[in-house]
Scaffold this active site. Structure first.
Site, PDB file in Angstrom:
ATOM      1  N   GLY A 247      44.165  30.004  48.913  1.00 53.05           N
ATOM      2  CA  GLY A 247      44.273  28.894  47.974  1.00 53.05           C
ATOM      3  C   GLY A 247      42.975  28.296  47.481  1.00 53.05           C
ATOM      4  O   GLY A 247      42.998  27.489  46.537  1.00 53.05           O
ATOM      5  N   PRO A 285      42.791  34.503  51.769  1.00 50.76           N
ATOM      6  CA  PRO A 285      42.221  34.180  50.462  1.00 50.76           C
ATOM      7  C   PRO A 285      42.418  35.305  49.454  1.00 50.76           C
ATOM      8  O   PRO A 285      42.329  36.490  49.801  1.00 50.76           O
ATOM      9  CB  PRO A 285      40.725  33.999  50.769  1.00 50.76           C
ATOM     10  CG  PRO A 285      40.485  34.825  51.984  1.00 50.76           C
ATOM     11  CD  PRO A 285      41.764  34.907  52.753  1.00 50.76           C
ATOM     12  N   ARG A 287      42.194  34.641  45.244  1.00 51.71           N
ATOM     13  CA  ARG A 287      41.388  34.292  44.063  1.00 51.71           C
ATOM     14  C   ARG A 287      39.904  34.103  44.377  1.00 51.71           C
ATOM     15  O   ARG A 287      39.031  34.575  43.654  1.00 51.71           O
ATOM     16  CB  ARG A 287      41.948  32.998  43.486  1.00 51.71           C
ATOM     17  CG  ARG A 287      41.322  32.562  42.182  1.00 51.71           C
ATOM     18  CD  ARG A 287      41.765  31.144  41.806  1.00 51.71           C
ATOM     19  NE  ARG A 287      43.184  30.936  41.931  1.00 51.71           N
ATOM     20  CZ  ARG A 287      44.073  31.162  40.978  1.00 51.71           C
ATOM     21  NH1 ARG A 287      43.667  31.592  39.808  1.00 51.71           N
ATOM     22  NH2 ARG A 287      45.356  30.955  41.185  1.00 51.71           N
ATOM     23  N   TYR A 327      50.114  29.604  32.598  1.00 51.08           N
ATOM     24  CA  TYR A 327      49.773  28.298  33.182  1.00 51.08           C
ATOM     25  C   TYR A 327      48.830  27.481  32.282  1.00 51.08           C
ATOM     26  O   TYR A 327      48.157  26.586  32.783  1.00 51.08           O
ATOM     27  CB  TYR A 327      49.024  28.440  34.517  1.00 51.08           C
ATOM     28  CG  TYR A 327      49.374  29.545  35.456  1.00 51.08           C
ATOM     29  CD1 TYR A 327      50.577  29.532  36.163  1.00 51.08           C
ATOM     30  CD2 TYR A 327      48.472  30.573  35.716  1.00 51.08           C
ATOM     31  CE1 TYR A 327      50.857  30.523  37.074  1.00 51.08           C
ATOM     32  CE2 TYR A 327      48.753  31.567  36.637  1.00 51.08           C
ATOM     33  CZ  TYR A 327      49.945  31.533  37.309  1.00 51.08           C
ATOM     34  OH  TYR A 327      50.223  32.508  38.229  1.00 51.08           O
ATOM     35  N   CYS A 355      53.011  39.963  19.811  1.00 49.85           N
ATOM     36  CA  CYS A 355      53.871  39.182  18.903  1.00 49.85           C
ATOM     37  C   CYS A 355      54.530  38.014  19.621  1.00 49.85           C
ATOM     38  O   CYS A 355      55.747  37.994  19.825  1.00 49.85           O
ATOM     39  CB  CYS A 355      54.913  40.100  18.286  1.00 49.85           C
ATOM     40  SG  CYS A 355      54.122  41.374  17.330  1.00 49.85           S
ATOM     41  N   TYR A 383      44.384  37.638  39.420  1.00 49.66           N
ATOM     42  CA  TYR A 383      45.630  37.342  38.716  1.00 49.66           C
ATOM     43  C   TYR A 383      45.546  37.702  37.230  1.00 49.66           C
ATOM     44  O   TYR A 383      46.065  37.001  36.385  1.00 49.66           O
ATOM     45  CB  TYR A 383      46.036  35.870  38.924  1.00 49.66           C
ATOM     46  CG  TYR A 383      46.206  35.535  40.392  1.00 49.66           C
ATOM     47  CD1 TYR A 383      47.287  36.038  41.110  1.00 49.66           C
ATOM     48  CD2 TYR A 383      45.252  34.768  41.074  1.00 49.66           C
ATOM     49  CE1 TYR A 383      47.428  35.777  42.463  1.00 49.66           C
ATOM     50  CE2 TYR A 383      45.388  34.496  42.424  1.00 49.66           C
ATOM     51  CZ  TYR A 383      46.488  35.002  43.120  1.00 49.66           C
ATOM     52  OH  TYR A 383      46.628  34.750  44.458  1.00 49.66           O
TER      53      TYR A 383
HETATM   54  N1  PLP Z   1      48.954  33.599  50.764  1.00 44.55           N
HETATM   55  C1  PLP Z   1      50.131  33.359  50.163  1.00 44.55           C
HETATM   56  C2  PLP Z   1      51.355  33.289  50.997  1.00 44.55           C
HETATM   57  C3  PLP Z   1      50.204  33.195  48.767  1.00 44.55           C
HETATM   58  O1  PLP Z   1      51.380  32.959  48.181  1.00 44.55           O
HETATM   59  C4  PLP Z   1      49.003  33.286  48.006  1.00 44.55           C
HETATM   60  C5  PLP Z   1      49.007  33.092  46.556  1.00 44.55           C
HETATM   61  O2  PLP Z   1      49.759  32.431  45.951  1.00 44.55           O
HETATM   62  C6  PLP Z   1      47.809  33.550  48.680  1.00 44.55           C
HETATM   63  C7  PLP Z   1      47.812  33.693  50.055  1.00 44.55           C
HETATM   64  C8  PLP Z   1      46.510  33.669  47.958  1.00 44.55           C
HETATM   65  O3  PLP Z   1      46.183  32.517  47.297  1.00 44.55           O
HETATM   66  P1  PLP Z   1      44.786  32.402  46.536  1.00 44.55           P
HETATM   67  O4  PLP Z   1      44.684  33.558  45.629  1.00 44.55           O
HETATM   68  O5  PLP Z   1      44.893  31.117  45.807  1.00 44.55           O
HETATM   69  O6  PLP Z   1      43.717  32.392  47.581  1.00 44.55           O
END
Ligand code: PLP
Length: 428
Positions: A247, A285, A287, A327, A355, A383
């Protein structure tokens, strides 16, 4: 024109008036491989990983890359070779880990809707842990494991009901989200899990959302989870590990998330203070490991001036870069060769050829461009390709991994034949 700087992208930088990825001029990549083209910096991925590794120095911790962020094999290979485990959410992702040479024992399986087939596949592979999200899933997993003569290692995803203060679509730890087991229910659900013969309870996990730019929600969630750890262990159910999910955000647009090592310094201080400093830790992790390690190169096809809006139509679209449409997300868009055009800067909506009016990549951007110029859409490592589609029968883009001066093609551009391979006309 002044050369733009690229905060948050230390491995993408201008040299003179040319954008480079590590030691490679990206306009050369576009010329050789075409556009749209995803360009990743291996050094940027490893630097992002190193921040976590510094944070966990001398701790018993396992980093499981949440591969939903970018599941291209060449990217997984970088993390597998660096010793990471993987957080997966489907049987398909499991097969990608295998293909990339990942260690199955370091795989954790998240997600609210695991099927029996996926459970069997993951049990047969010998994964490290199932992160279970409901009581129904616990029962099915126990049944599937028993039928295979196995016990499935499980952790239960608890929902700490903490607001991560991020976009509602990527907030997952609130009461009304579909994820996890409610905090108030957790102890009862753990007792249930411990009573099932096909399961072995090994941990607890939470994940409160994505693109979190503040340490406070993490600290709050940790407190809530540790309260549960105490209650669950007092009930006689030991927890070998605690998984704090993923996250952590990245800098898309003047965002200032904490560095991973600084964040973990704070979290580990709390963990120590509460007496859990020696516990095995896991994190997931996504992102923050890949987001700013990637850019998408695209060519300006047409400029279309209008009465109220000017449009800069590029050859990348929502099928390649779905985050703005999904988003309203922001990606910085910068020229690849800023001095190439001597046209004045104009404000454009940067849009793709798909389109849909939702097919925009950036709104109200000042760009000095003309048709044929190359742009780089930044922060495109997470993503983007993993969410890419074939909408409008557009082939998914090619991907290259830059490592110093070396360039590795890790995905070829899809053509129409690739897309139609599994389709059939009706016989007769
Ligand atoms: N773990 C879980 C269960 C997730 O659903 C997610 C993404 O939504 C992640 C890890 C990875 O999150 P992030 O890419 O924000 O680090």
């Amino acid at each position: 024109m002044t050369t733009p700087t690229l905060p948050g992208h230390p491995h993408f930088a201008y040299r003179g008036n040319e954008l480079f990825a590590e030691n490679v001029r990206v306009s050369d990549l576009a010329r050789e491989h075409g556009t749209p083209l995803f360009v990743y910096s291996k050094a940027a991925m490893l630097a992002a990983l190193a921040a976590y590794q510094r944070g966990f120095a001398r701790r018993d911790a396992q980093i499981c890359y949440a591969m939903k962020a970018n599941s291209s094999l060449g990217v997984l290979q970088v993390f597998a070779q660096a010793g990471c485990g993987f957080d997966i959410v489907s049987g398909g992702e499991l097969e990608r880990v295998r293909a990339a040479g990942g260690d199955m024992r370091k795989v954790i399986f998240s997600g609210v809707g695991k099927t029996r087939t996926e459970m069997r596949q993951a049990l047969a592979a010998g994964i490290g842990c199932f992160n279970v999200e409901s009581e129904a899933e616990l029962e099915v997993l126990s049944e599937v494991a028993l039928a295979m003569g196995l016990r499935a290692p499980v952790s239960i995803r608890v929902n700490p009901n903490v607001d991560p203060k991020t976009h509602p679509y990527i907030s997952t730890g609130l009461k009304d989200n579909k994820f996890g087991v409610a905090h108030e229910e957790a102890l009862r659900v753990y007792r249930h899990a411990a009573s099932l013969k096909g399961l072995q309870v090994v941990g607890i996990d939470c994940h409160i959302g994505s693109q979190i730019t503040d340490a406070t929600p993490y600290l709050d969630a940790m407190d809530r989870v540790l309260d549960l750890v105490a209650a669950i262990e007092a009930a006689g159910i030991p927890l070998a590990h605690i998984d704090f999910g993923g996250g952590l955000g990245i800098n898309y647009n003047n965002d200032a998330p904490p560095e991973a090592d600084a964040l973990w310094q704070q979290l580990l201080a709390k963990l120590d203070a509460r007496g859990y400093g020696g516990r095995k830790l896991m994190i997931e992790p996504g992102r923050s490991l890949v987001g700013n390690a990637g850019a998408c190169l695209t060519e300006v096809i047409y400029l279309k001036p209008g009465e109220h809006k000017n449009f800069c139509i590029i050859d990348a679209a929502m099928n390649d870069l779905p985050r703005p449409a999904m988003y309203q997300a922001f990606h910085a868009i910068v020229p690849v060769s800023p001095a190439a055009s001597d046209v004045p800067a104009t404000t454009y909506d940067v849009v793709g050829p798909v389109c849909e009016s939702g097919d925009w990549i950036g709104r109200d951007r000042a760009l000095a461009v003309q048709s044929g110029d190359l742009l780089a859409v930044l922060s495109a490592g997470a993503y983007c390709m993993s969410m890419a589609s074939n909408y409008n029968t557009r082939g998914r883009a090619a991907e290259v991994l830059v490592d110093g001066s070396a360039v590795h093609v890790i995905r070829q551009r899809e053509n129409a034949q690739d897309q139609m391979r599994h389709e059939k006309l009706v016989a007769g």
